[in-house]
Design an enzyme around this catalytic site. Structure first.
Site, PDB file in Angstrom:
ATOM      1  N   ASN A 224       0.825  -1.201   0.000  1.00 60.08           N
ATOM      2  CA  ASN A 224       0.000   0.000   0.000  1.00 60.08           C
ATOM      3  C   ASN A 224       0.865   1.260   0.000  1.00 60.08           C
ATOM      4  O   ASN A 224       2.101   1.188   0.127  1.00 60.08           O
ATOM      5  CB  ASN A 224      -0.978   0.017   1.185  1.00 60.08           C
ATOM      6  CG  ASN A 224      -0.264  -0.085   2.529  1.00 60.08           C
ATOM      7  OD1 ASN A 224       0.915   0.233   2.670  1.00 60.08           O
ATOM      8  ND2 ASN A 224      -0.987  -0.528   3.542  1.00 60.08           N
ATOM      9  N   LYS A 229       5.231   6.005   1.963  1.00 58.02           N
ATOM     10  CA  LYS A 229       5.419   7.179   2.820  1.00 58.02           C
ATOM     11  C   LYS A 229       6.570   6.946   3.796  1.00 58.02           C
ATOM     12  O   LYS A 229       7.376   7.841   4.056  1.00 58.02           O
ATOM     13  CB  LYS A 229       4.138   7.492   3.589  1.00 58.02           C
ATOM     14  CG  LYS A 229       2.987   7.958   2.720  1.00 58.02           C
ATOM     15  CD  LYS A 229       1.738   8.191   3.571  1.00 58.02           C
ATOM     16  CE  LYS A 229       0.515   8.432   2.706  1.00 58.02           C
ATOM     17  NZ  LYS A 229      -0.708   8.600   3.514  1.00 58.02           N
ATOM     18  N   GLY A 267      -2.150  -1.474  10.988  1.00 55.77           N
ATOM     19  CA  GLY A 267      -2.637  -2.459  10.036  1.00 55.77           C
ATOM     20  C   GLY A 267      -3.053  -1.788   8.725  1.00 55.77           C
ATOM     21  O   GLY A 267      -3.525  -0.654   8.744  1.00 55.77           O
ATOM     22  N   PRO A 268      -2.825  -2.429   7.564  1.00 57.47           N
ATOM     23  CA  PRO A 268      -2.375  -3.808   7.373  1.00 57.47           C
ATOM     24  C   PRO A 268      -0.871  -4.021   7.447  1.00 57.47           C
ATOM     25  O   PRO A 268      -0.412  -5.141   7.263  1.00 57.47           O
ATOM     26  CB  PRO A 268      -2.891  -4.132   5.976  1.00 57.47           C
ATOM     27  CG  PRO A 268      -2.858  -2.819   5.248  1.00 57.47           C
ATOM     28  CD  PRO A 268      -3.218  -1.786   6.279  1.00 57.47           C
ATOM     29  N   GLY A 270       1.932  -1.680   6.097  1.00 54.60           N
ATOM     30  CA  GLY A 270       2.822  -1.182   5.042  1.00 54.60           C
ATOM     31  C   GLY A 270       4.146  -0.684   5.574  1.00 54.60           C
ATOM     32  O   GLY A 270       5.203  -0.926   4.977  1.00 54.60           O
ATOM     33  N   ILE A 324      -5.776   0.290  21.555  1.00 60.50           N
ATOM     34  CA  ILE A 324      -4.687   1.054  22.167  1.00 60.50           C
ATOM     35  C   ILE A 324      -5.204   2.024  23.228  1.00 60.50           C
ATOM     36  O   ILE A 324      -4.429   2.501  24.062  1.00 60.50           O
ATOM     37  CB  ILE A 324      -3.880   1.805  21.086  1.00 60.50           C
ATOM     38  CG1 ILE A 324      -2.497   2.216  21.629  1.00 60.50           C
ATOM     39  CG2 ILE A 324      -4.664   3.002  20.558  1.00 60.50           C
ATOM     40  CD1 ILE A 324      -1.575   2.792  20.589  1.00 60.50           C
ATOM     41  N   ASP A 352       0.848   4.869  12.740  1.00 61.02           N
ATOM     42  CA  ASP A 352       0.133   5.325  11.537  1.00 61.02           C
ATOM     43  C   ASP A 352      -1.374   5.273  11.752  1.00 61.02           C
ATOM     44  O   ASP A 352      -2.128   4.958  10.857  1.00 61.02           O
ATOM     45  CB  ASP A 352       0.541   4.441  10.349  1.00 61.02           C
ATOM     46  CG  ASP A 352       0.147   5.040   9.013  1.00 61.02           C
ATOM     47  OD1 ASP A 352       0.194   6.277   8.884  1.00 61.02           O
ATOM     48  OD2 ASP A 352      -0.217   4.275   8.104  1.00 61.02           O
ATOM     49  N   LYS A 392       1.915   9.571  12.452  1.00 62.31           N
ATOM     50  CA  LYS A 392       1.029  10.330  11.577  1.00 62.31           C
ATOM     51  C   LYS A 392       0.074  11.186  12.404  1.00 62.31           C
ATOM     52  O   LYS A 392      -0.494  10.719  13.390  1.00 62.31           O
ATOM     53  CB  LYS A 392       0.227   9.382  10.690  1.00 62.31           C
ATOM     54  CG  LYS A 392      -0.749  10.102   9.748  1.00 62.31           C
ATOM     55  CD  LYS A 392      -1.354   9.157   8.736  1.00 62.31           C
ATOM     56  CE  LYS A 392      -2.375   8.241   9.361  1.00 62.31           C
ATOM     57  NZ  LYS A 392      -2.998   7.347   8.371  1.00 62.31           N
TER      58      LYS A 392
END
Length: 828
Positions: A224, A229, A267-268, A270, A324, A352, A392
């Site tokens: 992905n 990134k 997830g997933p 990357g 989390i 992320d 992120k």
């Protein structure tokens, strides 16, 4: 594609501008509805301030009315008599619209104005008729990054933060959050986002593909775009994640060490797939994410090595939920990571996290506040001192978000707010990148943990934690305050401009950018050291083909079918050069194992010169080994406990290695090969996966110290037997029934290891040249094949075997020979 590019993207000479180093930025705008100063070509329309403009409008209206009248008469002639009768039966009258009150359209629909999959004549109010100016930015390959000036203050203490938390009434708007950005920037962002609410998905995607110069990079060889990134950011920060260095610029991961990382809310997976691709099996990853649709998709790790990545979901391990926000999950994940890294923590953490905010894009920051907090909190709990962190984020306007960034600013040496080129410019996404975690951040961790507890307890009420750090403290730090405000303004202006550009590309489907997207992709991937190839599915592996690829055809592969020489009274003298040998305890059937990825493992069937395949699948022994692996191993039945409560499990014990995950080690010294094997086994260790057979490396002993092996033998009761059996202890819990001892040579002829009585140390002696040295000569190293062909096996007395030559060697005879020889060599 032969789609013609719009003229506004060309310079005055008619040539396309250089997309990588433009002379200047250009402003583009559709001329309709704008003043002459905003129009690109002023000569095509009269000035609004001239008397001739009224005459111009009158002439245009007259021509338009004449055209409509002509079109009406022409249209009537176009219909057949049958069509006219049918329309009249439904109440149609020439020049009027259908409907009870004639409210329907009376004009023919213009099909040329149809966009995307919209119905004919459908227009989006507030979108199609309004056109705004935008700027074509230059295409950047080597990105600029700038850190917040390093904070001179140490991490805040518990006493300092005692009254920092502020609780207030929940707020679901950010329209007035202008402390850390300009009011006009915030207003532009919010108004620009709302324009796209009614836009269809396909229409938006097609426009975005054309408008973004980096769109063709896509996911490269990974599953992905998130992976790319991470590629982008790792490269932009001098590979600080996959090749971390200390503050002096020295590499911090040694040759025989693993690079540890954690991937949270990711997830997933990357991010992890990229790191595992870059470092192969020489890194170990730990993942925490929500179960279900958001889970890691390890089956899609086609580029990386999923065998060295272990998901964990908090309480319950692999059976947890991965939430989390749950304090217990955070604690459980922390304990798991620290136990798996010998209490040191990971070298870096990636986060992320995100979730759908459809229809609520303008308050994405408020909806994500606890996600920001818990990702920061989790990272601080498992990072080792000097470690790095990337996370992120979205908008950073509220005091709560800024307070969290301020805490990171105090906890790390360097903090950056960074938007990589692979993050689409029209969205609010950005990343906080933190370098070198400081010592003494335990109070910051505790404070963040308590913030999360408070947020959880306030759920369901009309109150919330509004500030993590008082606004006056942040504003008093001028360097921090100025940086964050400038960062928000800069990113906000880019986002607003990109939204305007995107809007223009939706309005005009023929609009194309002045850049070659294929060339942009090529330059970026070269800069980031990513191959220019398409992602491909996992191929079906033929074990014979793969074996010959790894074996390289340099040696006779029939040596793999050779059996070790049985040690007897007659050949015991062959071990007189004691220091040339090392020994390990045998405990099961010996195989050569070929790993082709994931749980697909083959074993050598041991038949020389066999016309068919000499590899068969390893059954009843599920394990996961990275592709391109060839090892010499035993499958051992391990025991835990004694008597009726005894548990039996299977393990793979490595004797020697040839290729480890594509790394050829066959010609290295045996000590080096075993060290690499130990690192390999450590990377593959997955305590949460009880269904997988673990890999262990045989404990090695020097021949002169063989007595230490017998000291690890203990009499234990084995389930199913009345009499106790002699067992070899692996550790305090596990043991196995020994079959014998392997003696393997690690120095090859004509060299041997001798003991210097004067210096009391070993040296290397060349028996042909009669020369000696204390440094290890390269040609004295016994390769894997040399060690294999010179291996002896002493079988335990309990093993009933018929010897072809010689007499069985008793344990007492073996020990006596070794002890006597050793005393003679050292002069005792």
């Amino acid at each position: 594609m032969n789609q013609k590019r719009k003229r506004p993207h060309e310079d005055s000479s008619g040539q396309s501008s250089n997309s990588y180093a433009p002379q200047h930025k250009k402003v583009f705008v559709a001329p309709k509805g704008l003043s002459s100063s905003e129009s690109e070509d002023e000569s095509n329309s009269p000035s609004l301030n001239t008397p001739s403009y009224a005459a111009f409008l009158m002439r245009e209206n007259k021509e338009e009315n004449e055209s409509k009248e002509q079109g009406t008469s022409e249209t009537q002639g176009q219909y057949s008599s049958f069509a006219q009768r049918q329309m009249e039966s439904m109440g149609y009258k020439a020049g009027e619209g259908l409907g009870k009150r004639g409210q329907g359209m009376s004009d023919i629909l213009d099909t040329t104005m149809r966009r995307g999959r919209r119905g004919l004549g459908f227009e989006i109010e507030g979108f199609d008729e309004v056109k705004t100016p935008w700027i074509e930015d230059e295409v950047v390959i080597d990105e600029r990054r700038e850190a917040i000036p390093s904070c001179d203050l140490p991490p805040p203490t518990e006493e300092e933060m005692q009254n920092w938390c502020q609780i207030g009434k929940k707020k679901l708007t950010i329209n007035d959050e202008t402390e850390f950005c300009s009011p006009e920037v915030l207003e532009d962002i919010l108004s620009s986002k709302s324009v796209f609410d009614a836009l269809t998905g396909m229409e938006f995607l097609k426009a975005r593909t054309r408008a973004n110069p980096y769109e063709f990079i896509k996911s490269a060889i990974f599953q992905n775009r998130a992976a790319v990134k991470m590629v982008n950011m790792d490269s932009a920060f001098d590979f600080m994640f996959t090749n971390p260095r200390n503050r002096k610029g020295e590499e911090i991961v040694g040759t025989h060490e693993l690079l540890y990382f954690a991937d949270i809310c990711a997830g997933p997976g990357g991010f992890s797939e990229y790191v595992l691709w870059r470092k192969k099996w020489k890194c170990k990853g730990f993942g925490l994410t929500l179960k279900g649709d958001c889970d890691f998709k390890l089956e899609n790790f086609l580029a990386g090595t999923p065998e060295t990545f272990e998901p964990h979901y908090g309480v319950g391990g692999k059976d947890g939920d991965g939430d989390i926000f749950n304090e217990d999950n955070l604690e459980a994940f922390k304990d798991f990571v620290m136990d798996s890294t010998d209490g040191k923590g990971v070298h870096f953490v990636m986060a992320d996290g995100g979730f759908s905010v459809d229809g609520q894009e303008n308050i994405q920051e408020i909806l994500s506040k606890q996600l920001y907090l818990c990702q920061f909190l989790c990272a601080l709990s498992i990072l080792r001192e000097g470690g790095h962190f990337v996370c992120k984020l979205f908008d950073l306007f509220t005091p709560f978000s800024m307070g969290l960034i301020y805490l990171l600013y105090r906890a790390f040496d360097e903090v950056f707010i960074f938007k990589p080129v692979t993050s689409r410019p029209a969205n609010s996404e950005r990343y906080v990148v933190c370098k070198f975690l400081r010592d003494g951040i335990s109070d910051v961790y505790d404070y963040m943990f308590n913030l999360n507890v408070r947020i959880n307890r306030l759920k369901g009420t009309d109150e919330d934690v509004m500030q993590a750090v008082p606004l006056e403290i942040m504003k008093s730090d001028k360097a921090f305050f100025q940086y964050m405000k400038e960062s928000n303004d800069r990113i906000g202006k880019v986002q607003t401009n990109s939204l305007r550009k995107l809007r223009a590309y939706v309005q005009d489907p023929s609009l194309m950018g002045p850049y070659d997207q294929v060339e942009v992709r090529k330059k970026c991937l070269n800069q980031w050291k990513i191959p220019l190839q398409a992602r491909s599915s996992a191929p079906v592996i033929d074990p014979d083909v793969k074996f010959h690829e790894l074996w390289k055809g340099n040696d006779d592969d029939n040596c793999l079918s050779s059996e070790p020489t049985q040690l007897t009274q007659q050949n015991l003298q062959n071990l007189k050069y004691l220091y040339d040998y090392k020994c390990v305890v045998s405990g099961g059937e010996r195989y050569f194992l070929l790993g082709v990825g994931r749980s697909v493992v083959y074993k050598w069937n041991g038949k020389p010169n066999y016309s068919g395949s000499r590899w068969s699948k390893l059954d009843k022994c599920t394990t996961a080994i990275p592709k391109d692996t060839l090892i010499d191993a035993e499958i051992v039945s391990e025991l835990q406990g004694e008597g009726k409560g005894q548990r039996r499990s299977t393990a793979i014990h490595i004797l020697d290695v040839i290729v480890l995950g594509g790394i050829d080690v066959r010609d290295k010294h045996q000590t080096e090969r075993i060290s690499m094997a130990q690192l390999f086994a450590k990377a593959l260790k997955k305590p949460t996966r009880q269904d997988l057979v673990p890999l262990r490396v045989k404990q090695s002993f020097r021949l002169e110290a063989v007595k230490d092996i017998f000291n690890k033998f203990e009499m234990r009761f084995v389930k199913g037997r009345r009499e106790p059996r002699e067992c070899f202890s692996i550790d305090d819990e596990k043991h196995f029934i020994p079959r014998g001892i392997y003696f393997t040579k690690h120095i090859q002829e004509p060299w041997t290891h001798c003991f210097s009585k004067s210096r009391k140390m070993l040296y290397f002696y060349n028996k042909q040249k009669r020369s000696s040295t204390y440094e290890c000569p390269k040609d004295s190293i016994a390769s894997f094949k040399t060690s294999l062909m010179s291996r002896y096996l002493w079988l335990m007395e309990e093993i009933d075997v018929e010897l072809e030559h010689g007499t069985r060697l008793e344990r007492s005879q073996l020990l006596e020979f070794i002890q006597t020889t050793h005393r003679n060599l050292v002069g005792q």
